[in-house]
Design a protein around this motif. Structure first.
Motif, PDB file in Angstrom:
ATOM      1  N   SER A 116       0.906  -1.161   0.104  1.00 19.63           N
ATOM      2  CA  SER A 116      -0.023  -0.115  -0.108  1.00 19.63           C
ATOM      3  C   SER A 116       0.812   1.024  -0.089  1.00 19.63           C
ATOM      4  O   SER A 116       0.464   2.267  -0.772  1.00 19.63           O
ATOM      5  CB  SER A 116      -0.969  -0.104   1.314  1.00 19.63           C
ATOM      6  N   TYR A 117       1.951   1.474   0.912  1.00 24.30           N
ATOM      7  CA  TYR A 117       2.842   2.490   0.624  1.00 24.30           C
ATOM      8  C   TYR A 117       3.386   2.717  -0.804  1.00 24.30           C
ATOM      9  O   TYR A 117       3.521   3.749  -1.142  1.00 24.30           O
ATOM     10  CB  TYR A 117       3.960   2.240   1.898  1.00 24.30           C
ATOM     11  N   ILE A 119       2.449   1.888  -3.587  1.00 24.82           N
ATOM     12  CA  ILE A 119       1.210   2.349  -4.576  1.00 24.82           C
ATOM     13  C   ILE A 119       0.909   3.962  -4.374  1.00 24.82           C
ATOM     14  O   ILE A 119       0.982   4.672  -5.237  1.00 24.82           O
ATOM     15  CB  ILE A 119      -0.149   1.521  -4.449  1.00 24.82           C
ATOM     16  N   ASN A 120       0.724   4.294  -2.956  1.00 25.22           N
ATOM     17  CA  ASN A 120       0.553   5.518  -2.490  1.00 25.22           C
ATOM     18  C   ASN A 120       1.508   6.420  -2.824  1.00 25.22           C
ATOM     19  O   ASN A 120       1.325   7.663  -3.312  1.00 25.22           O
ATOM     20  CB  ASN A 120      -0.020   5.585  -1.102  1.00 25.22           C
ATOM     21  N   LYS A 121       2.827   6.121  -2.848  1.00 26.99           N
ATOM     22  CA  LYS A 121       4.260   7.037  -2.674  1.00 26.99           C
ATOM     23  C   LYS A 121       4.177   7.080  -4.372  1.00 26.99           C
ATOM     24  O   LYS A 121       4.451   8.475  -4.638  1.00 26.99           O
ATOM     25  CB  LYS A 121       5.302   6.055  -2.394  1.00 26.99           C
ATOM     26  N   PHE A 123       1.722   7.301  -6.693  1.00 24.78           N
ATOM     27  CA  PHE A 123       0.687   8.134  -6.906  1.00 24.78           C
ATOM     28  C   PHE A 123       1.103   9.649  -6.349  1.00 24.78           C
ATOM     29  O   PHE A 123       0.835  10.631  -7.002  1.00 24.78           O
ATOM     30  CB  PHE A 123      -0.786   7.691  -6.300  1.00 24.78           C
ATOM     31  N   LEU A 124       1.645   9.594  -5.116  1.00 24.64           N
ATOM     32  CA  LEU A 124       2.179  10.833  -4.550  1.00 24.64           C
ATOM     33  C   LEU A 124       3.009  11.682  -5.527  1.00 24.64           C
ATOM     34  O   LEU A 124       3.061  12.976  -5.575  1.00 24.64           O
ATOM     35  CB  LEU A 124       2.690  10.823  -3.250  1.00 24.64           C
ATOM     36  N   HIS A 131      -1.491  17.334  -2.156  1.00 27.23           N
ATOM     37  CA  HIS A 131      -1.193  16.627  -1.008  1.00 27.23           C
ATOM     38  C   HIS A 131      -0.799  17.355   0.130  1.00 27.23           C
ATOM     39  O   HIS A 131      -0.062  18.466  -0.077  1.00 27.23           O
ATOM     40  CB  HIS A 131      -0.023  15.597  -1.407  1.00 27.23           C
ATOM     41  N   ILE A 156       3.749   8.124   4.755  1.00 24.69           N
ATOM     42  CA  ILE A 156       3.870   8.426   3.399  1.00 24.69           C
ATOM     43  C   ILE A 156       4.741   9.466   2.986  1.00 24.69           C
ATOM     44  O   ILE A 156       5.446   9.312   2.005  1.00 24.69           O
ATOM     45  CB  ILE A 156       2.327   8.866   2.919  1.00 24.69           C
ATOM     46  N   ASN A 157       5.181  10.315   3.783  1.00 23.38           N
ATOM     47  CA  ASN A 157       6.047  11.203   3.549  1.00 23.38           C
ATOM     48  C   ASN A 157       7.523  10.953   3.737  1.00 23.38           C
ATOM     49  O   ASN A 157       8.376  11.707   3.611  1.00 23.38           O
ATOM     50  CB  ASN A 157       5.839  12.608   4.367  1.00 23.38           C
TER      51      ASN A 157
END
Length: 327
Positions: A116-117, A119-121, A123-124, A131, A156-157
């Motif tokens: 999940s990290y 994929i979200n990263k 996308f970020l 964001h 996520i950061n």
């Protein structure tokens, strides 16, 4: 009693035994017992051609038996103990020498990711426009010290090494694949592409370290963080090459579509770096325990750091991404 006619012999009468049960029946003699046992050991079965061979019988049984006897040999046990001891000492020696140059425990922190990290990263990195917040989350260390950052899987950061490393490898394979589809593949192209990508990363890190040195920016995790952030540009480069190759049908990243995709990926990556590197290149006086600004810092020095961050995020990234996107 009727008398037989002339010229005929009288009928013969055979005596009928009165005790039939006493006559012995003829049977074949049984084979000797030693011979039967020897035959079963030689063939592994009782003489029937349709009977399966029992488990553990035959030549394999002898092989396993010999192997078991070999393992029970004192010389074999001594050799096994010697190899285990040598392997253990070699591993300890390697870890001690590697830790002189690379902090393995700190490096594991950057690979502590989840699906999940990732994929979200991604996308970020591609869509960083809305964001918030960009600050990293902190926690208490194992010994109670403050200012410890959470691993990437929990924030996520937080920068990671997984996406930059995989992006670098994907860029090398993608470039050689496209060259092969165009009929231009050569074995040395793989090494040339890898050297070009690694050269860009090393040159970028040298420039960042020199800038941090001249601007008096100190951070314990500064080097590994900069290595991670320098690798995120390959995400935009891969997206530019892939989309331009599909739309332009093998004509490369030229044309209005290729330039449009490149400009979008470049601006997205620049904004991502501009927001993410503030805690490294623009540390606060009170907020960051790892990289506090020194007491002699003035507003002029902070303006210099802001300009350095802007030049790195926009000017330097534009040059490197354009160079990597060219065939």
């Amino acid at each position: 009693m009727q008398r037989p006619a002339y010229g005929q012999s009288p009928p013969l009468h055979h005596p009928v035994p009165q005790h039939v049960s006493t006559v012995p029946q003829l049977r074949s003699p049984p084979p000797p017992i030693p011979q039967q046992q020897h035959q079963q050991q030689a063939h592994g079965y009782d003489g029937s051609p349709y009977q399966q061979q029992p488990m553990g019988a035959g030549p394999s049984h002898n092989v396993f038996g010999q192997y078991g006897n070999f393992m029970n040999d004192p010389a074999a046990q001594l050799a096994s103990q010697f190899s285990q001891t040598a392997f253990k000492q070699g591993t300890q020696y390697l870890e001690q020498n590697v830790n002189r140059y690379v902090n393995v425990s700190a490096l594991k922190h950057y690979f502590n990711v989840t699906n999940s990290y990732v994929i979200n990263k991604l996308f970020l990195v591609i869509f960083p426009w809305r964001h918030k917040p960009w600050s990293r989350k902190q926690t208490v260390g194992p010994n109670g010290q403050e200012g410890w950052y959470l691993p990437p899987r929990d924030d996520i950061n937080s920068p990671d090494m997984y996406i930059p490393v995989m992006s670098l490898v994907t860029y090398i394979l993608l470039s050689t694949l496209i060259a092969g589809l165009r009929g231009q593949f050569q074995p040395e192209l793989l090494g040339y592409t890898a050297s070009k990508a690694l050269g860009v990363v090393v040159l970028e890190l040298v420039g960042l370290k020199l800038g941090c040195y001249f601007l008096s920016i100190s951070n314990e995790s500064q080097l590994l963080d900069l290595v991670a952030y320098s690798g995120y540009k390959f995400v935009g480069v891969i997206g530019t090459i892939s989309l331009a190759e599909i739309v332009n049908k093998g004509k490369g990243t030229g044309g209005w579509f290729g330039w449009s995709v490149f400009l979008y990926m470049f601006l997205a990556n620049s904004l991502f770096l501009m927001r993410s590197l503030k805690y490294v290149l623009l540390p606060d006086n009170h907020g960051d325990a790892r990289g506090p600004m020194q007491t002699g810092d003035t507003r002029a020095k902070r303006n210099q750091r802001t300009q350095f961050l802007f030049i790195y995020s926009y000017v330097v990234q534009f040059a490197f991404m354009w160079f990597l996107s060219r065939p």
